[in-house]
Design an enzyme around this catalytic site. Sequence first.
Site, PDB file in Angstrom:
ATOM      1  N   ASN A   9       0.806  -1.020  -0.199  1.00 55.42           N
ATOM      2  CA  ASN A   9      -0.050  -0.053   0.025  1.00 55.42           C
ATOM      3  C   ASN A   9       0.673   1.263  -0.035  1.00 55.42           C
ATOM      4  O   ASN A   9       1.497   1.515   1.083  1.00 55.42           O
ATOM      5  CB  ASN A   9      -0.945  -0.013   1.260  1.00 55.42           C
ATOM      6  CG  ASN A   9      -1.685   1.438   1.544  1.00 55.42           C
ATOM      7  OD1 ASN A   9      -1.904   2.242   0.554  1.00 55.42           O
ATOM      8  ND2 ASN A   9      -2.321   1.449   2.646  1.00 55.42           N
ATOM      9  N   LYS A  11       0.036   4.264  -0.108  1.00 56.14           N
ATOM     10  CA  LYS A  11      -0.665   5.512   0.471  1.00 56.14           C
ATOM     11  C   LYS A  11      -0.443   6.535  -0.402  1.00 56.14           C
ATOM     12  O   LYS A  11      -0.429   6.502  -1.597  1.00 56.14           O
ATOM     13  CB  LYS A  11      -0.228   5.639   2.017  1.00 56.14           C
ATOM     14  CG  LYS A  11      -0.200   4.148   2.724  1.00 56.14           C
ATOM     15  CD  LYS A  11      -0.046   4.448   4.344  1.00 56.14           C
ATOM     16  CE  LYS A  11       0.008   3.176   4.698  1.00 56.14           C
ATOM     17  NZ  LYS A  11       0.245   3.403   6.292  1.00 56.14           N
ATOM     18  N   HIS A  93      -9.331   0.817   5.993  1.00 57.37           N
ATOM     19  CA  HIS A  93      -7.977   1.030   6.435  1.00 57.37           C
ATOM     20  C   HIS A  93      -8.103   1.894   7.462  1.00 57.37           C
ATOM     21  O   HIS A  93      -8.862   2.933   7.507  1.00 57.37           O
ATOM     22  CB  HIS A  93      -6.844   1.673   5.334  1.00 57.37           C
ATOM     23  CG  HIS A  93      -5.563   1.740   5.620  1.00 57.37           C
ATOM     24  ND1 HIS A  93      -4.899   2.581   6.664  1.00 57.37           N
ATOM     25  CD2 HIS A  93      -4.608   0.770   5.598  1.00 57.37           C
ATOM     26  CE1 HIS A  93      -3.673   2.071   7.026  1.00 57.37           C
ATOM     27  NE2 HIS A  93      -3.298   1.066   6.398  1.00 57.37           N
ATOM     28  N   GLU A  95      -6.475   4.321   8.488  1.00 56.47           N
ATOM     29  CA  GLU A  95      -6.146   5.931   8.227  1.00 56.47           C
ATOM     30  C   GLU A  95      -7.549   6.493   7.601  1.00 56.47           C
ATOM     31  O   GLU A  95      -7.745   7.610   7.783  1.00 56.47           O
ATOM     32  CB  GLU A  95      -5.079   5.794   7.284  1.00 56.47           C
ATOM     33  CG  GLU A  95      -3.793   5.564   7.995  1.00 56.47           C
ATOM     34  CD  GLU A  95      -2.449   5.310   7.142  1.00 56.47           C
ATOM     35  OE1 GLU A  95      -1.510   5.133   7.881  1.00 56.47           O
ATOM     36  OE2 GLU A  95      -2.704   5.382   5.972  1.00 56.47           O
ATOM     37  N   GLY A 231       5.081   1.286   4.193  1.00 60.25           N
ATOM     38  CA  GLY A 231       6.402   2.144   3.897  1.00 60.25           C
ATOM     39  C   GLY A 231       7.343   1.230   3.200  1.00 60.25           C
ATOM     40  O   GLY A 231       8.026   1.598   2.194  1.00 60.25           O
TER      41      GLY A 231
END
Length: 249
Positions: A9, A11, A93, A95, A231
């Site tokens: 991911n 992001k 998710h 977030e 990340g």
Amino acid sequence: MRRKLAAGNWKMNGLAASLSELDALTTAHADPKVDILICPPAPLISAAVVQAADHPLAIGGQDCHSAASGAHTGDISADMLRDAGASHVIVGHSERRTDHGETDDDVRAKTRAALEAGLIAVLCIGETLEEREAANTLEIIAGQLAGSVPDLVTAENLVIAYEPVWAIGTGKVPTLNQIGEVHDFIRTKLIQRFGDGVGNSMRILYGGSVKGSNAADIFAVSNVDGALVGGASLKAEDFSPIVSALESA
């Protein structure tokens, strides 16, 4: 046997030049023994699909709206993702739940929209640090599963991703016993709701500060079928060791 899945991911990271990482990833894993999924920012999806066309690398979205179309400025529908070539979409998710106030009902509606569009939904659940410290983890997980997962799902169109909120991007990782406890609990709940066939076949990913140095240990835990990586998925040199660890699990 459940086929393992390594999902990345990105992001809100990456520009067009970042797609060169896909070339490095597909070169390193020309004939992967596991499924590999990359979810870049929406503007990069179409180009990523083209770049990965000659490799079994799946491309997905990071979110979708619950409606097929309409006056929802800035949002993206599941049909649009599918039209762009995406095969998967992340829903729920933490977030999104935190930054945009998404509820279990919202996630359930988005998941249903994804399935109706022919996408595979990667549905995220997980507890906060406060909930973990209050010993409420399993209660929270049970509630999110019950509230976020629609009834008409299969092992082919839904993946569950357990991501403890307090471990995402923090470098903190639950103990292997903690990960195993939650994954075994999720498996039990899936079997109870959907029966042995679907419940035992649905993949459950772990997410939260997964990296090359700890991936092998995590993948050895019961009912961990892969990882949803943040990340460490941005660079092939970081993500490739995770894929390799999963291939060896």
